[in-house]
Every structure is written in C-alpha cells, then in structure tokens.
Scaffold this motif. Structure first.
Motif, PDB file in Angstrom:
ATOM      1  N   ALA A   1       0.829  -1.205   0.000  1.00  0.00           N
ATOM      2  CA  ALA A   1       0.000   0.000   0.000  1.00  0.00           C
ATOM      3  C   ALA A   1       0.865   1.258   0.000  1.00  0.00           C
ATOM      4  O   ALA A   1       0.549   2.238  -0.690  1.00  0.00           O
ATOM      5  CB  ALA A   1      -0.930  -0.004   1.210  1.00  0.00           C
ATOM      6  N   VAL A   2       1.949   1.236   0.769  1.00  0.00           N
ATOM      7  CA  VAL A   2       2.879   2.367   0.798  1.00  0.00           C
ATOM      8  C   VAL A   2       3.432   2.628  -0.601  1.00  0.00           C
ATOM      9  O   VAL A   2       3.517   3.775  -1.056  1.00  0.00           O
ATOM     10  CB  VAL A   2       4.027   2.106   1.806  1.00  0.00           C
ATOM     11  CG1 VAL A   2       5.214   3.018   1.533  1.00  0.00           C
ATOM     12  CG2 VAL A   2       3.535   2.296   3.228  1.00  0.00           C
ATOM     13  N   GLU A   3       3.800   1.559  -1.286  1.00  0.00           N
ATOM     14  CA  GLU A   3       4.327   1.700  -2.652  1.00  0.00           C
ATOM     15  C   GLU A   3       3.277   2.313  -3.579  1.00  0.00           C
ATOM     16  O   GLU A   3       3.584   3.186  -4.396  1.00  0.00           O
ATOM     17  CB  GLU A   3       4.756   0.331  -3.179  1.00  0.00           C
ATOM     18  CG  GLU A   3       5.455   0.379  -4.523  1.00  0.00           C
ATOM     19  CD  GLU A   3       5.902  -1.002  -4.993  1.00  0.00           C
ATOM     20  OE1 GLU A   3       6.002  -1.189  -6.215  1.00  0.00           O
ATOM     21  OE2 GLU A   3       6.137  -1.873  -4.133  1.00  0.00           O
ATOM     22  N   MET A   4       2.030   1.869  -3.437  1.00  0.00           N
ATOM     23  CA  MET A   4       0.945   2.397  -4.266  1.00  0.00           C
ATOM     24  C   MET A   4       0.706   3.880  -3.981  1.00  0.00           C
ATOM     25  O   MET A   4       0.513   4.683  -4.897  1.00  0.00           O
ATOM     26  CB  MET A   4      -0.329   1.592  -4.019  1.00  0.00           C
ATOM     27  CG  MET A   4      -0.253   0.152  -4.509  1.00  0.00           C
ATOM     28  SD  MET A   4      -1.563  -0.913  -3.838  1.00  0.00           S
ATOM     29  CE  MET A   4      -2.983  -0.302  -4.733  1.00  0.00           C
ATOM     30  N   MET A   5       0.728   4.251  -2.689  1.00  0.00           N
ATOM     31  CA  MET A   5       0.518   5.647  -2.300  1.00  0.00           C
ATOM     32  C   MET A   5       1.673   6.530  -2.772  1.00  0.00           C
ATOM     33  O   MET A   5       1.452   7.642  -3.261  1.00  0.00           O
ATOM     34  CB  MET A   5       0.350   5.752  -0.790  1.00  0.00           C
ATOM     35  CG  MET A   5      -0.955   5.157  -0.272  1.00  0.00           C
ATOM     36  SD  MET A   5      -0.968   4.979   1.537  1.00  0.00           S
ATOM     37  CE  MET A   5      -0.895   6.694   2.063  1.00  0.00           C
ATOM     38  N   ASN A   6       2.890   6.043  -2.612  1.00  0.00           N
ATOM     39  CA  ASN A   6       4.057   6.806  -3.053  1.00  0.00           C
ATOM     40  C   ASN A   6       3.978   7.105  -4.549  1.00  0.00           C
ATOM     41  O   ASN A   6       4.288   8.214  -4.997  1.00  0.00           O
ATOM     42  CB  ASN A   6       5.342   6.045  -2.745  1.00  0.00           C
ATOM     43  CG  ASN A   6       5.721   6.086  -1.282  1.00  0.00           C
ATOM     44  OD1 ASN A   6       5.243   6.937  -0.535  1.00  0.00           O
ATOM     45  ND2 ASN A   6       6.572   5.170  -0.857  1.00  0.00           N
ATOM     46  N   ARG A   7       3.571   6.085  -5.293  1.00  0.00           N
ATOM     47  CA  ARG A   7       3.499   6.232  -6.741  1.00  0.00           C
ATOM     48  C   ARG A   7       2.363   7.185  -7.146  1.00  0.00           C
ATOM     49  O   ARG A   7       2.553   8.060  -7.997  1.00  0.00           O
ATOM     50  CB  ARG A   7       3.304   4.853  -7.385  1.00  0.00           C
ATOM     51  CG  ARG A   7       3.400   4.853  -8.904  1.00  0.00           C
ATOM     52  CD  ARG A   7       3.531   3.446  -9.448  1.00  0.00           C
ATOM     53  NE  ARG A   7       2.434   2.580  -9.017  1.00  0.00           N
ATOM     54  CZ  ARG A   7       2.568   1.539  -8.185  1.00  0.00           C
ATOM     55  NH1 ARG A   7       3.752   1.235  -7.690  1.00  0.00           N
ATOM     56  NH2 ARG A   7       1.531   0.795  -7.862  1.00  0.00           N
ATOM     57  N   GLN A   8       1.193   7.022  -6.535  1.00  0.00           N
ATOM     58  CA  GLN A   8       0.046   7.836  -6.939  1.00  0.00           C
ATOM     59  C   GLN A   8       0.181   9.298  -6.525  1.00  0.00           C
ATOM     60  O   GLN A   8      -0.161  10.205  -7.301  1.00  0.00           O
ATOM     61  CB  GLN A   8      -1.254   7.276  -6.339  1.00  0.00           C
ATOM     62  CG  GLN A   8      -2.479   8.129  -6.690  1.00  0.00           C
ATOM     63  CD  GLN A   8      -3.789   7.474  -6.331  1.00  0.00           C
ATOM     64  OE1 GLN A   8      -3.829   6.282  -6.017  1.00  0.00           O
ATOM     65  NE2 GLN A   8      -4.875   8.227  -6.362  1.00  0.00           N
TER      66      GLN A   8
ATOM     67  N   ASP B   1       7.401   2.929   8.655  1.00  0.00           N
ATOM     68  CA  ASP B   1       6.460   3.132   9.764  1.00  0.00           C
ATOM     69  C   ASP B   1       5.014   3.154   9.270  1.00  0.00           C
ATOM     70  O   ASP B   1       4.106   2.643   9.929  1.00  0.00           O
ATOM     71  CB  ASP B   1       6.750   4.456  10.478  1.00  0.00           C
ATOM     72  CG  ASP B   1       8.097   4.470  11.160  1.00  0.00           C
ATOM     73  OD1 ASP B   1       8.130   4.543  12.392  1.00  0.00           O
ATOM     74  OD2 ASP B   1       9.120   4.392  10.454  1.00  0.00           O
ATOM     75  N   GLU B   2       4.805   3.766   8.116  1.00  0.00           N
ATOM     76  CA  GLU B   2       3.455   3.898   7.595  1.00  0.00           C
ATOM     77  C   GLU B   2       2.854   2.545   7.226  1.00  0.00           C
ATOM     78  O   GLU B   2       1.650   2.333   7.362  1.00  0.00           O
ATOM     79  CB  GLU B   2       3.448   4.833   6.375  1.00  0.00           C
ATOM     80  CG  GLU B   2       2.088   5.049   5.745  1.00  0.00           C
ATOM     81  CD  GLU B   2       1.042   5.580   6.709  1.00  0.00           C
ATOM     82  OE1 GLU B   2      -0.149   5.279   6.511  1.00  0.00           O
ATOM     83  OE2 GLU B   2       1.415   6.290   7.668  1.00  0.00           O
ATOM     84  N   ALA B   3       3.692   1.609   6.773  1.00  0.00           N
ATOM     85  CA  ALA B   3       3.206   0.266   6.442  1.00  0.00           C
ATOM     86  C   ALA B   3       2.587  -0.398   7.671  1.00  0.00           C
ATOM     87  O   ALA B   3       1.591  -1.122   7.565  1.00  0.00           O
ATOM     88  CB  ALA B   3       4.336  -0.591   5.882  1.00  0.00           C
ATOM     89  N   ALA B   4       3.173  -0.148   8.839  1.00  0.00           N
ATOM     90  CA  ALA B   4       2.644  -0.719  10.080  1.00  0.00           C
ATOM     91  C   ALA B   4       1.308  -0.097  10.444  1.00  0.00           C
ATOM     92  O   ALA B   4       0.388  -0.796  10.895  1.00  0.00           O
ATOM     93  CB  ALA B   4       3.644  -0.544  11.218  1.00  0.00           C
ATOM     94  N   PHE B   5       1.170   1.219  10.261  1.00  0.00           N
ATOM     95  CA  PHE B   5      -0.124   1.870  10.508  1.00  0.00           C
ATOM     96  C   PHE B   5      -1.204   1.279   9.602  1.00  0.00           C
ATOM     97  O   PHE B   5      -2.315   0.964  10.048  1.00  0.00           O
ATOM     98  CB  PHE B   5      -0.023   3.385  10.251  1.00  0.00           C
ATOM     99  CG  PHE B   5       0.673   4.167  11.328  1.00  0.00           C
ATOM    100  CD1 PHE B   5       0.212   4.150  12.641  1.00  0.00           C
ATOM    101  CD2 PHE B   5       1.780   4.935  11.031  1.00  0.00           C
ATOM    102  CE1 PHE B   5       0.843   4.878  13.636  1.00  0.00           C
ATOM    103  CE2 PHE B   5       2.422   5.672  12.021  1.00  0.00           C
ATOM    104  CZ  PHE B   5       1.950   5.645  13.323  1.00  0.00           C
ATOM    105  N   LEU B   6      -0.876   1.132   8.328  1.00  0.00           N
ATOM    106  CA  LEU B   6      -1.830   0.587   7.364  1.00  0.00           C
ATOM    107  C   LEU B   6      -2.169  -0.867   7.691  1.00  0.00           C
ATOM    108  O   LEU B   6      -3.321  -1.285   7.588  1.00  0.00           O
ATOM    109  CB  LEU B   6      -1.255   0.694   5.946  1.00  0.00           C
ATOM    110  CG  LEU B   6      -1.111   2.120   5.400  1.00  0.00           C
ATOM    111  CD1 LEU B   6      -0.186   2.143   4.199  1.00  0.00           C
ATOM    112  CD2 LEU B   6      -2.472   2.689   5.026  1.00  0.00           C
ATOM    113  N   ALA B   7      -1.156  -1.633   8.099  1.00  0.00           N
ATOM    114  CA  ALA B   7      -1.369  -3.040   8.439  1.00  0.00           C
ATOM    115  C   ALA B   7      -2.398  -3.188   9.547  1.00  0.00           C
ATOM    116  O   ALA B   7      -3.274  -4.063   9.503  1.00  0.00           O
ATOM    117  CB  ALA B   7      -0.054  -3.686   8.863  1.00  0.00           C
TER     118      ALA B   7
END
Length: 296
Positions: free
Chosen positions: A154-161, A169-175
């Motif tokens: 999801a982090v990769e998708m958000m970074n790209r978009q 850290d953000e991956a853990a929040f999303l998880a």
C-alpha cells in the motif's frame, strides 16, 4: 444472471432490472434501492455519472455493494466525500482489493471509510513534513506479517500515486487497519492486542534467553494462539471452557516444568498489569505452545 453480494440482477435483459438510484453521493458511489425496496450502497467507476433520483442502475458498472448498516454508512460516506477528494477513496479501494487478494479474507465495510481518511491525512502530513513515528513498527512486523506486507504494498501504491516518499512506519499503521477490519474491533483494541502479544512474547524470550525461529511451524502456532488469547483478553470475551482436564493439566505441569514456570510468570504479569486472571485451560495450552517453541 449476475450475482453481487445479496443483490441479483438479470443483466442481459435490462428491462428486467428494477434497481433505481435513491441518492447520488458522487460519480462513483450511490445509494440504490433493490427490487425489494431495500437500500444498498454501490461503488463502481462512473456508476452514478450523470444520473439522478429514480434512474435505473447499469449493474454492469457495479464493483462493490454494501448491505450492512446502510443508513449509518451512507451518512459517513457523504460526510467524508464532502471533505476528501475522490482520488483518496479510489486509492483506498485499490489497496483494499489488493489486501483481500493477499489475505484471502473478507474485510469490514467501514475499512473503506477509515482507510480513506487515514490515507488523506497521511499524504497531507507527509507533504508538510510531519510524519509520525510508529512505536509498534517492530511488533506489527513480527505479529502480523501478512497484513504488514499488505501495508508495504500500500505504501508503494501511495508513493506512486501521490508522488511522496513514505517510510516503513506507515506500512505498520496501514497493516493495523487491516487487522482491525478482519477482527471487527476498534483500533484502540487492536493496538492493545498487539501490545499484549508482544509483552508475552518478550517474557518467553527473556525467560529462556532464546531468539525465536520465526519461520518455524512451532513459532507460527504459538503466535496464532497468542493473538487469539490476547483478543479474548482485550475484548473481555468468555474464556471458553474454564475446566481444564485436571489429569492432563497435572501431567503437562510436571513434564514441562520449565515451560509451566514461564507460564506462571506470564500469568503473574497479566494479573498485575491488566488485572486479568488466566484460566487453567489457558495455562494448559500456553504451556504446550511454549514447550514446542522452547524445544524447537
């Protein structure tokens, strides 16, 4: 016949479709009434574009249907969409679809709201240089590996978009949003469950002075048990069968003495820290799981 959730539409013959728009929330989300007059929320790219109250729904455009708590959910969707641009909901939708595929689980409908809101404010904070450090990063990576992978994707998708650079850290929040949506619990309870599991894990590691083999089946079984144990504890759910097989319990205590002493330390900690009394049944299963991990 095309089946979507609880709605049944006969797509080839459009004159047989009696699903009507009740309220347009935006071009991609609307409230509709099915053939029985029941309200539903539908999502789909352009499903409501150019439509008005009473118009028939082109069901081939529907990608997602919400059938539970429609009145409450529609009000929250409407409020959210007034404040947050469509692109954030679309991003959340793609992430959730990806998460469902990876996890192989159904997720609570309110994830669409909470994740959209989270994505919007995360992107805003990132652009303002105000990202938050996740104190449960390590614990989340260890306890919820599959959900953490969803978070990383999801982090990769958000970074790209959004052309940003979010940290791990953000991956853990999303998880934890996905953990929350799977368990059906509030986020504060999800955080408490994560904390309890990590505390028990630390007691076991320190007691035996070992490093866990995290790819082992014994470790996976123990962590699965601890997650459900912590969930019952945090949610104040019933402890199941309180009456352990006394003969088996006594045998396990004697045969796995060191593991049982570790359990006693866990029991003492939980009583002191959370005022939680661990049943003999729970002690029995904890001892067995700890013995497996200790002997692994």
């Amino acid at each position: 016949m095309k089946t979507l959730g609880y709605l049944y539409f006969f797509v080839p013959k459009k004159e047989r479709v009696r699903v009507k728009f009740v309220k347009i929330l935006n071009n991609n989300i609307a409230i509709v009434a099915d053939e029985a007059g029941e309200d539903r929320i539908v999502m789909g790219c352009g499903v409501a574009f150019g439509k008005k109250y009473g118009d028939p729904v082109d069901v081939t455009r529907i990608e997602r249907i919400f059938t539970q708590n429609v009145r409450d959910l529609s009000g929250k969707f409407e409020a959210l969409l007034k404040e947050i641009p469509d692109e954030y909901l679309e991003c959340a939708d793609r992430i959730i679809a990806h998460g469902k595929l990876l996890l192989g689980k159904e997720l609570a409908d309110n994830l669409y709201l909470s994740l959209t809101d989270h994505i919007f404010f995360t992107v805003k904070r990132c652009r303002e240089g105000m990202l938050i450090h996740n104190r449960l990063l390590f614990e989340t990576k260890m306890i919820y590996k599959e959900e953490f992978q969803v978070g990383m994707d999801a982090v990769e998708m958000m970074n790209r978009q959004f052309d940003i650079n979010l940290p791990e850290d953000e991956a853990a929040f999303l998880a934890l949003h996905f953990v929350n949506a799977t368990m059906g619990t509030e986020m504060n309870k999800t955080l408490e469950i994560t904390k309890i599991v990590q505390e028990i894990r630390t007691i076991i590691r320190n007691f035996f002075r070992i490093e866990f083999q995290e790819d082992s089946l014994s470790y996976y079984r123990m962590m699965t048990h601890l997650k459900f144990f912590a969930q019952r504890m945090a949610l104040h759910e019933g402890k199941g069968d309180q009456n352990a097989d006394l003969q088996l319990f006594q045998m396990v205590k004697e045969r796995y003495g060191q593991s049982y002493r570790c359990v006693e330390r866990i029991v003492e900690y939980l009583q002191k820290q959370y005022h939680y009394t661990v049943s003999d049944n729970e002690k029995l299963y904890l001892t067995i799981h700890i013995e497996r991990i200790h002997q692994n």
